[in-house]
Design an enzyme around this catalytic site. Structure first.
Site, mmCIF file in Angstrom:
data_model
loop_
_atom_site.group_PDB
_atom_site.id
_atom_site.type_symbol
_atom_site.label_atom_id
_atom_site.label_comp_id
_atom_site.label_asym_id
_atom_site.label_seq_id
_atom_site.Cartn_x
_atom_site.Cartn_y
_atom_site.Cartn_z
ATOM 1 N N GLY A 617 7.715 -26.452 -49.616
ATOM 2 C CA GLY A 617 9.171 -26.497 -49.623
ATOM 3 C C GLY A 617 9.737 -25.103 -49.479
ATOM 4 O O GLY A 617 9.014 -24.105 -49.416
ATOM 5 N N GLY A 620 16.030 -20.756 -51.905
ATOM 6 C CA GLY A 620 16.759 -19.533 -51.642
ATOM 7 C C GLY A 620 15.922 -18.290 -51.885
ATOM 8 O O GLY A 620 16.072 -17.260 -51.220
ATOM 9 N N ASP A 736 22.139 -26.583 -62.103
ATOM 10 C CA ASP A 736 21.924 -27.023 -60.737
ATOM 11 C C ASP A 736 21.138 -28.330 -60.726
ATOM 12 O O ASP A 736 20.114 -28.465 -60.052
ATOM 13 C CB ASP A 736 21.199 -25.940 -59.937
#
Ligand SMILES: *[C@@H]1O[C@H](CO)[C@@H](O)[C@H](O)[C@H]1NC(C)=O
Ligand SMILES: *[C@@H]1O[C@H](CO)[C@@H](O)[C@H](O)[C@H]1NC(C)=O
Ligand SMILES: *[C@@H]1O[C@H](CO)[C@@H](O)[C@H](O)[C@H]1NC(C)=O
Ligand SMILES: *[C@@H]1O[C@H](CO)[C@@H](O)[C@H](O)[C@H]1NC(C)=O
Ligand SMILES: *[C@@H]1O[C@H](CO)[C@@H](O)[C@H](O)[C@H]1NC(C)=O
Length: 941
Positions: A617, A620, A736
């Protein structure tokens, strides 16, 4: 907006859950247990003629061998259940254990025996004994029956059960191998059969239904809701028959509740001037030469009498009146005479004669005769017994671990000692299971043996850690665990006991057990993954690194404060340990564990990931790579892209958080790398990737997650968040929460991931504030957006969006036809009651609408505009828990049919082969010493 009917429906569904054909030992919805002993299958079967579900006996006993009876004895009327049996060539005592009972309730227990030359020896056992718990029930003597080889012998008792289990034991008396064909248990209300007390039970001699219209009719369940078996009783020569098709009612507080099907028929003398007469003989027993008997006679008037007619009679026992003033049965209403106290005679001649006032002959509808047995022997303390039964099951102990652990003394279980301080129940005071080949971990049930003084488990192959619960044993003075393969450390409770001198704990020769020194802290659950590399120096290195990180933070913080614009609040270590290599995860009980993290070099990471070959994956901060540790454990390696300085603080925040918190629903860190400019975190591998992929259906198989799984994932992720909010001090705000930050492992268990943006939140001293709004569009709490002040309720809001994704299968922001927030979209439809329009169509209605409704409702509450109106994560967990339970309940409910009636023919066999000659249509009778209690119908008004 929440309509209340779906919830109601859900509850009804839940209550309706019932009979399922279980392979194992649980009472059915009526509380019945029906066992086919020696049945070779693993699942229950429904008997076609009776509709009762019979269970195999594997879940109830662990000794004996299965046999079929010989073909010549398989007769047409013999039930399937009698075709096989379990025999017990080994051991003095073998017991069935019936569990899930209600303590203090009365139970009818019925055992059946058909020899059928199963052993080919043509030699029915002469005698063996039956016990209920530690109380003698009866001797089974096959040879006394008219057809010892092929006949059916039935033993029935009604007893009060004082524990939540009861054991039925067969005891070898040296006169033949015990065996059993069938075993039934039926609950009875405590008000029934008042003669049955904690100290006394009834053993059935006869239960007869006078003159059933169909001569082969055997009344039992469902005609008798208590499934007593009433055999037909008639004599065409001497008795005339009476019957009605109308229902005969139980009276208020009926003590016996004879069923209408039995009471609807009666007999009366053929010659109206004669009496009704019958008798039975006492059956002296070696341990009770003059047994006491209880008789219950049932009467109901079945004819509507003419004006001047009177039916009134005396009931006489051995020539003396039982009820001196005459008894008048009431029309279509139950009546009975019975003696409350046992009567002692060698023969019981009953005569029922009309009083001089009576214009009609006497009648009788039914009769029951019982002998009484004392049930005064008290078994071993019930908690002790339950605990050792669990220990027996866990370690598969064979030996003589059967029946009551301490009683009778000559059958007390091997490897233990008991105290016998009558009148108190026996207690287990010592257990010596040394060198018994025990494997697995130490059973927590040892800690429930509260009277234990001595526990020896030495020289076995026990693994796992030492349960601290052992320190709760109040009297234990010696615990010997030496010579095992235990790991972990000595738990604090036991350490304390050792230190204060109240306990001698022997733990030598456990190579993996850490005792006393610092090295204990390194022993962990993850040992197999890491411990090879973990040694004392690592601890030192990590402490240094941690210190370095702290310094880094402090410096940075100062810089930022000086630079002023962008204040970053680091997660405050909650204690000194937070930055060290070890920490104690807190929170929910079982998550308490010691964890260490391994430090990797960049070179090691290269090896682990095979040169950063496979990308799992992208975030950021950089990429996540697939890797394997030396021991084959698959891991995910999150490598900070050193091109970007951006991710450093998040990276460090995450490293820090993951070193100090541990929970089964939070992704766990195996180690990290801080090697020059390289920084990486190494996590447990989550085989099924992100929840988002699964919802979108883009997992490897493109399969759609079923509702049940979605619900489970919702619950687990909620538990992870609840832990952040409640289990951490100060509470940790994830900031988040989204479907891509919920990962699924190989078992589809959910773990919250990505703590890079998380912030500790301390009400008193450290209000969170930051100028940077963080989070992901579609998930951000509007209140936080306005105030720039994140709270735990911001996570609740985001989690509500995840719930909506689970319900709808759609992303947080819909793009078609125009960008729409999923909350808005769902709210509109749900307000119109349109749940089908909201639920993910790909689930193909494979869900319970009510359960989807409930989750949608929770989601809407979570996404309320005002944070004060949102539930806490703890509330959310509780509500999702309910949904999961309801959903599981539904599965059980849909799993099977229901069970009911048993086979009458078998029991009929018992009657014809034996008991018919004992109680019959004979002559003459005697009387009861004490004034009998008489139950009549309701007073005539
Ligand atoms: C008993 O009979 C059944 C079939 O009727 C058979 O499957 C089973 O193996 C037999 N059991 C024994 C112990 O002979
Ligand atoms: C009598 O009962 C038996 C068993 O319940 C049944 O098979 C039989 O058909 C019945 N006979 C009559 C005449 O009803
Ligand atoms: C019925 O039996 C009682 C008691 O045995 C006796 O006293 C009485 O005379 C008998 N009555 C008749 C009408 O036979
Ligand atoms: C029979 O009837 C008489 C008169 O009605 C009454 O006095 C007597 O008590 C009755 N006897 C019985 C046994 O009920
Ligand atoms: C433990 O297990 C091993 C093999 O698994 C066996 O060789 C050994 O004898 C066992 N030790 C004890 C004390 O039972």
């Amino acid at each position: 907006m929440a309509p209340s009917w779906p919830l109601l429906l859900l509850l009804l569904l839940c209550l309706a859950g019932g009979g399922i054909l279980q392979p194992r030992a649980q009472p059915d919805s009526k509380g019945f247990i029906s066992i086919d002993c020696g049945y070779p299958g693993e699942t229950s079967y429904m008997d076609d003629t009776t509709m009762l579900s019979y269970s195999p006996d594997i879940g109830f006993i662990d000794s004996g061998t299965n046999h079929n009876i010989s073909g010549e004895y398989v007769r047409p009327l013999l039930s399937r259940r009698a075709h096989n049996l379990r025999s017990f060539p080994d051991g003095a005592r073998n017991c069935y254990t019936l569990t899930s009972l209600v303590s203090g309730l009365k139970y009818l227990i019925r055992a059946s025996f058909v020899y059928g030359n199963y052993d080919g020896l043509n030699r029915p056992p002469v005698l063996f004994d039956l016990y209920i718990g530690v109380n003698f029930w009866m001797a089974v003597n096959m040879s006394s029956w008219s057809d010892p080889a092929g006949g059916v012998v039935t033993a029935e008792a009604i007893v009060m059960v004082l524990d939540d289990f009861v054991q039925v034991c067969l005891v070898n008396t040296g006169a033949g191998t015990p065996f059993i064909s069938g075993l039934d248990l039926r609950p009875l209300k405590t008000t029934l059969y008042p003669q049955v007390t904690a100290a006394q039970g009834l053993v059935m001699l006869a239960r007869l239904n006078a003159a059933p219209t169909n001569k082969t009719y055997i009344a039992r369940y469902p005609d008798d809701p208590h499934d007593r078996i009433w055999f037909p009783w008639y004599d065409a020569v001497n008795w005339a028959e009476m019957s009605t098709t109308q229902t005969v009612q139980n009276i208020e507080n009926d003590l016996f509740e004879a069923p209408s099907a039995v009471m609807q028929t009666a007999i009366t003398p053929q010659n109206a001037s004669k009496n009704i007469e019958f008798y039975w003989d006492a059956e002296p027993k070696p341990n009770d030469p003059s047994p006491g008997y209880i008789a219950i006679m049932y009467f109901s008037e079945l004819q509507l009498l003419n004006g001047n007619d009177v039916r009134q009679f005396y009931v006489n026992l051995n020539g003396n009146p039982w009820y001196p003033t005459g008894f008048t049965p009431q029309y279509l209403s139950n009546g009975a005479t019975y003696n409350s106290y046992p009567s002692h005679h060698s023969r019981y001649n009953i005569s029922i004669n009309a009083t001089s006032n009576s214009t009609l002959p006497p009648i009788i509808n039914a009769v029951e005769v019982f002998s009484v047995v004392p049930t005064t022997n008290i078994g071993t303390d019930s908690q002790d017994a339950t605990a050792v039964m669990a220990i027996k099951a866990k370690y598969q102990v064979q030996k003589n671990w059967m029946g009551d652990p301490c009683l009778p003394k000559n059958m007390a279980w091997d490897m233990m000692n008991c105290s016998y301080a009558t009148p108190n129940p026996s207690r287990i005071t010592s257990i010596n299971m040394s060198s018994s080949g025990l494997t697995g971990d130490i059973s927590s049930s040892f800690a429930k043996l509260k009277a234990l003084l001595y526990l020896d488990l030495s020289n076995n192959n026990l693994t796992g850690s030492i349960p601290d619960a052992l320190s709760q044993l109040p009297s234990v003075t010696v615990i010997d665990l030496s010579g095992n393969k235990l790991n972990g450390s000595i738990p604090p409770g036991l350490l304390k006991r050792i230190q204060d001198g109240s306990l001698d704990l022997r733990h030598g020769n456990n190579p993996d057990l850490c005792t006393g020194s610092n090295s204990c802290l390194l022993a962990t659950k993850r040992k197999n993954k890491v411990a090879i590399y973990v040694a004392v120096p690592i601890l030192v290195i990590l402490v240094i690194v941690s210190a370095a990180i702290l310094v880094f933070f402090l410096l940075r913080r100062r810089n930022q404060q000086q630079g002023s614009m962008n204040t970053m609040t680091a997660v405050k270590p909650q204690n000194e340990e937070a930055m060290s290599t070890t920490s104690y995860g807190g929170g929910d009980g079982d998550s308490l564990r010691i964890v260490e993290n391994r430090r990797f070099t960049y070179k090691e990471l290269e090896m682990i990931t095979n040169g950063f070959q496979r990308v799992l994956g992208q975030g950021g901060f950089g990429r996540v790579y697939d890797g394997f540790l030396e021991d084959g454990t698959q891991v995910a390696v999150k490598l900070r892209s050193h091109a970007s300085n951006q991710g450093t603080k998040e990276f460090l925040a995450e490293a820090q958080i993951l070193t100090r918190i541990h929970h089964k629903n939070l992704v766990s860190m195996i180690g990290y790398c801080k090697d020059g400019e390289y920084m990486a975190l190494v996590y447990e591998y989550m085989a099924h990737g992100t929840l988002r992929e699964h919802i979108a259906g883009s997992d490897r198989n493109g399969a759609c997650l079923p509702w049940r799984q979605r619900l489970q994932i919702a619950l687990e992720s909620a538990q992870g968040l609840e832990y952040l909010h409640k289990g951490c001090n100060p509470p940790l705000i994830h900031r988040d929460v989204k479907a891509t930050n919920i990962l699924l492992n190989a078992k589809l268990e959910a773990r919250i991931a990505d703590f890079g943006l998380s912030r500790a939140f301390n009400h008193d001293t450290d209000p969170v504030s930051t100028n940077t709004l963080v989070g992901t569009p579609g998930y951000v709490d509007p209140e936080y957006q306005m105030t720039m002040q994140p709270t735990t309720k911001s996570d609740v809001y985001s989690f509500g969006v995840v719930l909506l994704e689970l319900v709808t299968g759609k992303p947080a922001i819909l793009s078609n036809p125009e960008p729409t927030n999923i909350i808005h979209w769902a709210r509109q439809r749900l307000a119109r009651g349109n749940i089908e329009g909201v639920a993910d169509a790909r689930m193909n209605s494979g869900y319970d609408v009510n359960s989807v409704w409930k989750v949608a409702e929770i989601a809407l509450k979570c996404t309320a505009q005002a944070s004060a109106q949102r539930p806490t994560m703890a509330d959310v967990v509780a509500q999702l828990q309910e949904c999961v339970e309801l959903e599981n309940g539904r599965a059980v409910y849909t799993g099977g049919g229901s069970s009911s009636v048993d086979d009458p023919n078998w029991s009929h066999g018992a009657y014809t082969s034996g008991q018919s000659s004992n109680v019959s249509d004979n002559t003459a009778f005697e009387m009861e010493h004490r004034v009998p209690t008489v139950v009549t119908g309701p007073a005539v008004r």
